[in-house]
Design a protein around this motif. Structure first.
Motif, PDB file in Angstrom:
ATOM      1  N   ASN A   1       0.834  -1.313  -0.017  1.00 29.96           N
ATOM      2  CA  ASN A   1      -0.094   0.088   0.068  1.00 29.96           C
ATOM      3  C   ASN A   1       0.981   1.260   0.232  1.00 29.96           C
ATOM      4  OD1 ASN A   1      -2.652  -1.104   0.035  1.00 29.96           O
ATOM      5  ND2 ASN A   1      -2.455  -1.501   2.016  1.00 29.96           N
ATOM      6  N   ILE A   2       1.955   1.173   0.750  1.00 33.84           N
ATOM      7  CA  ILE A   2       2.780   2.283   0.649  1.00 33.84           C
ATOM      8  C   ILE A   2       3.377   2.732  -0.491  1.00 33.84           C
ATOM      9  CG2 ILE A   2       4.622   3.129   1.656  1.00 33.84           C
ATOM     10  CD1 ILE A   2       4.190   1.849   4.435  1.00 33.84           C
ATOM     11  N   ILE A   3       3.959   1.479  -1.139  1.00 35.28           N
ATOM     12  CA  ILE A   3       4.316   1.516  -2.647  1.00 35.28           C
ATOM     13  C   ILE A   3       3.730   2.242  -3.470  1.00 35.28           C
ATOM     14  CG2 ILE A   3       5.252   0.154  -4.641  1.00 35.28           C
ATOM     15  CD1 ILE A   3       6.779  -1.814  -2.646  1.00 35.28           C
ATOM     16  N   SER A   4       2.243   1.872  -3.485  1.00 34.86           N
ATOM     17  CA  SER A   4       1.337   2.249  -4.434  1.00 34.86           C
ATOM     18  C   SER A   4       0.960   3.656  -4.139  1.00 34.86           C
ATOM     19  CB  SER A   4      -0.210   1.740  -4.299  1.00 34.86           C
ATOM     20  OG  SER A   4      -0.095  -0.010  -4.452  1.00 34.86           O
ATOM     21  N   ALA A   5       1.049   4.385  -2.856  1.00 37.48           N
ATOM     22  CA  ALA A   5       1.146   5.601  -2.685  1.00 37.48           C
ATOM     23  C   ALA A   5       2.314   6.438  -3.138  1.00 37.48           C
ATOM     24  CB  ALA A   5       0.710   5.845  -1.191  1.00 37.48           C
ATOM     25  N   GLN A   6       3.274   5.505  -3.055  1.00 39.25           N
ATOM     26  CA  GLN A   6       4.719   6.466  -3.492  1.00 39.25           C
ATOM     27  C   GLN A   6       4.620   6.450  -4.847  1.00 39.25           C
ATOM     28  OE1 GLN A   6       6.873   8.130  -2.266  1.00 39.25           O
ATOM     29  NE2 GLN A   6       8.336   8.105  -3.725  1.00 39.25           N
ATOM     30  N   ARG A   7       4.094   5.411  -5.599  1.00 38.46           N
ATOM     31  CA  ARG A   7       4.269   5.588  -7.196  1.00 38.46           C
ATOM     32  C   ARG A   7       3.148   6.578  -7.740  1.00 38.46           C
ATOM     33  NH1 ARG A   7       7.702   3.923  -5.869  1.00 38.46           N
ATOM     34  NH2 ARG A   7       8.477   1.811  -6.004  1.00 38.46           N
ATOM     35  N   ILE A   8       2.110   6.868  -6.868  1.00 30.68           N
ATOM     36  CA  ILE A   8       1.186   7.932  -7.378  1.00 30.68           C
ATOM     37  C   ILE A   8       2.053   9.311  -7.123  1.00 30.68           C
ATOM     38  CG2 ILE A   8      -0.672   9.048  -6.535  1.00 30.68           C
ATOM     39  CD1 ILE A   8      -2.168   6.607  -5.953  1.00 30.68           C
ATOM     40  N   ALA A   9       2.540   9.433  -6.162  1.00 29.93           N
ATOM     41  CA  ALA A   9       3.436  10.660  -5.798  1.00 29.93           C
ATOM     42  C   ALA A   9       4.404  10.759  -6.766  1.00 29.93           C
ATOM     43  CB  ALA A   9       3.848  10.534  -4.320  1.00 29.93           C
ATOM     44  N   GLU A  10       5.069  10.026  -7.144  1.00 29.35           N
ATOM     45  CA  GLU A  10       6.333  10.062  -8.249  1.00 29.35           C
ATOM     46  C   GLU A  10       5.642  10.324  -9.401  1.00 29.35           C
ATOM     47  OE1 GLU A  10       9.228   6.563  -6.353  1.00 29.35           O
ATOM     48  OE2 GLU A  10       7.963   6.090  -7.785  1.00 29.35           O
ATOM     49  N   ARG A  11       4.569   9.850  -9.785  1.00 27.21           N
ATOM     50  CA  ARG A  11       3.853  10.377 -11.123  1.00 27.21           C
ATOM     51  C   ARG A  11       3.353  11.744 -11.203  1.00 27.21           C
ATOM     52  NH1 ARG A  11       1.418   4.997 -10.702  1.00 27.21           N
ATOM     53  NH2 ARG A  11      -0.542   6.004 -10.405  1.00 27.21           N
ATOM     54  N   ALA A  12       2.812  12.199 -10.104  1.00 27.87           N
ATOM     55  CA  ALA A  12       2.345  13.470  -9.726  1.00 27.87           C
ATOM     56  C   ALA A  12       3.757  14.496  -9.967  1.00 27.87           C
ATOM     57  CB  ALA A  12       1.730  13.529  -8.524  1.00 27.87           C
ATOM     58  N   TYR A  13       4.648  13.881  -9.127  1.00 30.12           N
ATOM     59  CA  TYR A  13       5.906  14.848  -9.179  1.00 30.12           C
ATOM     60  C   TYR A  13       6.601  14.870 -10.545  1.00 30.12           C
ATOM     61  CZ  TYR A  13      11.032  15.608  -8.602  1.00 30.12           C
ATOM     62  OH  TYR A  13      12.245  16.150  -8.585  1.00 30.12           O
ATOM     63  N   PHE A  14       6.623  13.941 -11.278  1.00 25.34           N
ATOM     64  CA  PHE A  14       7.251  14.184 -12.843  1.00 25.34           C
ATOM     65  C   PHE A  14       6.296  14.827 -13.770  1.00 25.34           C
ATOM     66  CE2 PHE A  14       9.061   9.666 -11.950  1.00 25.34           C
ATOM     67  CZ  PHE A  14      10.532  10.321 -11.602  1.00 25.34           C
ATOM     68  N   ASN A  15       5.059  15.026 -13.510  1.00 27.30           N
ATOM     69  CA  ASN A  15       4.031  15.845 -14.090  1.00 27.30           C
ATOM     70  C   ASN A  15       4.190  17.358 -13.741  1.00 27.30           C
ATOM     71  OD1 ASN A  15       2.994  13.751 -15.500  1.00 27.30           O
ATOM     72  ND2 ASN A  15       1.062  13.591 -14.448  1.00 27.30           N
ATOM     73  N   VAL A  16       4.241  17.514 -12.470  1.00 28.38           N
ATOM     74  CA  VAL A  16       4.485  18.950 -11.956  1.00 28.38           C
ATOM     75  C   VAL A  16       5.842  19.467 -12.438  1.00 28.38           C
ATOM     76  CG1 VAL A  16       4.808  20.391  -9.980  1.00 28.38           C
ATOM     77  CG2 VAL A  16       2.968  18.562 -10.058  1.00 28.38           C
ATOM     78  N   LEU A  17       7.026  18.707 -12.649  1.00 27.01           N
ATOM     79  CA  LEU A  17       8.037  19.224 -13.016  1.00 27.01           C
ATOM     80  C   LEU A  17       7.923  20.029 -14.330  1.00 27.01           C
ATOM     81  CD1 LEU A  17      10.801  16.247 -12.576  1.00 27.01           C
ATOM     82  CD2 LEU A  17      10.312  18.463 -11.375  1.00 27.01           C
ATOM     83  N   ASP A  18       7.095  19.601 -15.203  1.00 26.24           N
ATOM     84  CA  ASP A  18       6.913  20.308 -16.597  1.00 26.24           C
ATOM     85  C   ASP A  18       6.278  21.696 -16.171  1.00 26.24           C
ATOM     86  OD1 ASP A  18       7.607  17.928 -18.175  1.00 26.24           O
ATOM     87  OD2 ASP A  18       5.792  17.251 -18.042  1.00 26.24           O
ATOM     88  N   ILE A  19       5.879  22.043 -15.240  1.00 25.43           N
ATOM     89  CA  ILE A  19       5.180  23.403 -15.339  1.00 25.43           C
ATOM     90  C   ILE A  19       6.115  24.334 -14.219  1.00 25.43           C
ATOM     91  CG2 ILE A  19       2.950  22.592 -15.313  1.00 25.43           C
ATOM     92  CD1 ILE A  19       2.441  23.248 -12.025  1.00 25.43           C
ATOM     93  N   ILE A  20       7.048  23.553 -13.743  1.00 27.19           N
ATOM     94  CA  ILE A  20       7.930  24.477 -12.830  1.00 27.19           C
ATOM     95  C   ILE A  20       8.964  25.476 -13.877  1.00 27.19           C
ATOM     96  CG2 ILE A  20      10.126  24.477 -11.224  1.00 27.19           C
ATOM     97  CD1 ILE A  20       8.817  21.739 -10.172  1.00 27.19           C
ATOM     98  N   LYS A  21       8.739  26.833 -13.382  1.00 26.96           N
ATOM     99  CA  LYS A  21       9.288  27.653 -14.312  1.00 26.96           C
ATOM    100  C   LYS A  21       9.495  28.956 -13.548  1.00 26.96           C
ATOM    101  CE  LYS A  21       5.376  28.930 -16.874  1.00 26.96           C
ATOM    102  NZ  LYS A  21       4.825  28.843 -18.490  1.00 26.96           N
ATOM    103  N   GLU A  22      10.399  29.955 -13.969  1.00 28.74           N
ATOM    104  CA  GLU A  22      10.280  31.069 -13.616  1.00 28.74           C
ATOM    105  C   GLU A  22       9.011  32.039 -13.448  1.00 28.74           C
ATOM    106  OE1 GLU A  22      13.128  35.248 -13.905  1.00 28.74           O
ATOM    107  OE2 GLU A  22      12.867  33.935 -15.547  1.00 28.74           O
ATOM    108  N   GLY A  23       8.292  32.515 -12.551  1.00 22.97           N
ATOM    109  CA  GLY A  23       7.108  33.267 -12.709  1.00 22.97           C
ATOM    110  C   GLY A  23       5.767  32.471 -12.266  1.00 22.97           C
ATOM    111  N   ILE A  24       6.058  31.210 -11.590  1.00 24.08           N
ATOM    112  CA  ILE A  24       5.198  30.463 -11.342  1.00 24.08           C
ATOM    113  C   ILE A  24       4.949  30.426  -9.742  1.00 24.08           C
ATOM    114  CG2 ILE A  24       6.088  28.309 -11.262  1.00 24.08           C
ATOM    115  CD1 ILE A  24       3.308  26.873 -11.900  1.00 24.08           C
TER     116      ILE A  24
END
Length: 350
Positions: free
Chosen positions: A132-155
């Motif tokens: 269950n902890i692994i499943s939660a971690q995989r969700i968090a990791e996928r979210a992190y990778f998606n959010v990396l795409d929006i990190i930029k100056e001005g946000i």
């Protein structure tokens, strides 16, 4: 169910009141409820909101009782089973303890030994809990990778935190493990800073600390990334923290005392002159609560046990400049540890 025979006899029983322990022992989550464990049976009291679901979900050796008036229902059971001593967790409030004593004709004993036993028992995970902890971690990791795409100056920090929360819940998380941390620039020097409207700038560090929840089990990870570029000083501190974290992870093992793991990270940071800039423990247990036993701290002499899940999260924080923290979750192994966090730890510059 966990063996509580040490606290149970022909005339003594255990009353579990806290939400996390009740869920751990009964297999059922509810915001309100009481679990009576005695030699002649186990009884879960829940109100009408949970009654039908509890009958379907709670452990098979538990009788689910519709909660109407606890004092009478519990009192009747204690009288019927001739129970004169009732052990409870020390985490209950003074007010609730007083109300129990007013209506129940027995000796009610908040037990530090019982609470400690439950904490330590919960810290050693069965495989389904780890999954269950692994499943939660995989969700968090996928979210992190998606959010990396929006990190930029001005946000703004707040936008990033909200996007992380949204992505995790969109992917199936039951909620967030804790209030997501997204802090940048001088704010990243605050270990538990709160996301603000501050806009990211080139040359900022951005620290992200977050987690998802699956079947009640939490994940916890931290990554620090740079926006635009990282100065020599920033890279030096980042690599120092990473070195300290890797050394602490390597130190973890069955029988190793918690303070030795903390020292492994802390000594590396101290040797470079930053002793005063690492001002929290190296890690903590994770499970049904985000902070569980054990704590990887300078003061904890307890030895690590097989299948405990602990975070390793050293940090260095330079006031008014920046901070760096890197965090993984580790399953303590007898021969080999399991790192549940699969995200790259080399410095990312976006």
């Amino acid at each position: 169910m966990l063996n509580l025979d040490k606290f149970i006899s022909s005339n003594s029983a255990v009353l579990i009141c806290t939400e996390t322990n009740r869920r751990y022992l009964s297999g059922f989550k509810s915001s309100l409820g009481y679990l009576l464990i005695c030699s002649l049976g186990n009884f879960l009291f829940v109100d009408g909101r949970y009654f039908e679901a509890a009958k379907q979900t709670a452990c098979s050796d538990i009788k689910v009782v519709l909660l109407e008036r606890l004092s009478k229902q519990l009192g009747d059971l204690l009288k019927r089973f001739k129970i004169d001593t009732l052990y409870t967790e020390t985490e209950i409030t003074v007010g609730f303890l007083g109300s129990l004593k007013n209506v129940l004709h027995c000796n009610i004993l908040p037990s530090e030994e019982l609470s400690t036993y439950l904490l330590k028992s919960r810290s050693v995970k069965e495989r389904f809990e780890i999954e269950n902890i692994i499943s939660a971690q995989r969700i968090a990791e996928r979210a992190y990778f998606n959010v990396l795409d929006i990190i930029k100056e001005g946000i703004s920090e707040r936008e990033i935190a909200l996007e992380l929360d949204y992505q995790m819940q969109k992917m199936g998380s039951e909620g967030v493990s804790f209030e997501t941390i997204a802090v940048s620039g001088e704010n990243s020097a605050l270990p538990h800073g709160v996301p603000t409207e501050r806009l990211l700038k080139k040359g900022d560090f951005l620290t992200l600390d977050f987690g998802a929840v699956v079947n009640g089990y939490h994940s916890d990870m931290t990554r620090t990334v740079a926006v635009g570029y990282a100065s020599d000083e920033m890279q030096e501190i980042y690599n120092l923290v990473l070195k300290a974290q890797n050394a602490a992870i390597k130190k973890i093992g069955v029988g190793v005392d918690c303070k030795s793991v903390d020292a492994q990270a802390r000594d590396i940071i101290t040797h470079k002159g930053f002793a005063g800039n690492f001002n929290h423990s190296t890690g903590h247990g994770v499970g049904l609560d985000i902070h569980e036993y054990p704590t990887l701290s300078q003061r904890n002499n307890e030895a690590l046990l097989e299948n405990q899940v602990v975070t390793v999260e050293p940090g260095v924080y330079l006031p008014s400049k920046f901070g760096v923290r890197i965090e993984d979750m580790i399953v303590v192994g007898r021969n080999v540890n399991e790192n549940l966090t699969k995200c790259e730890k080399k410095l990312i510059i976006l």
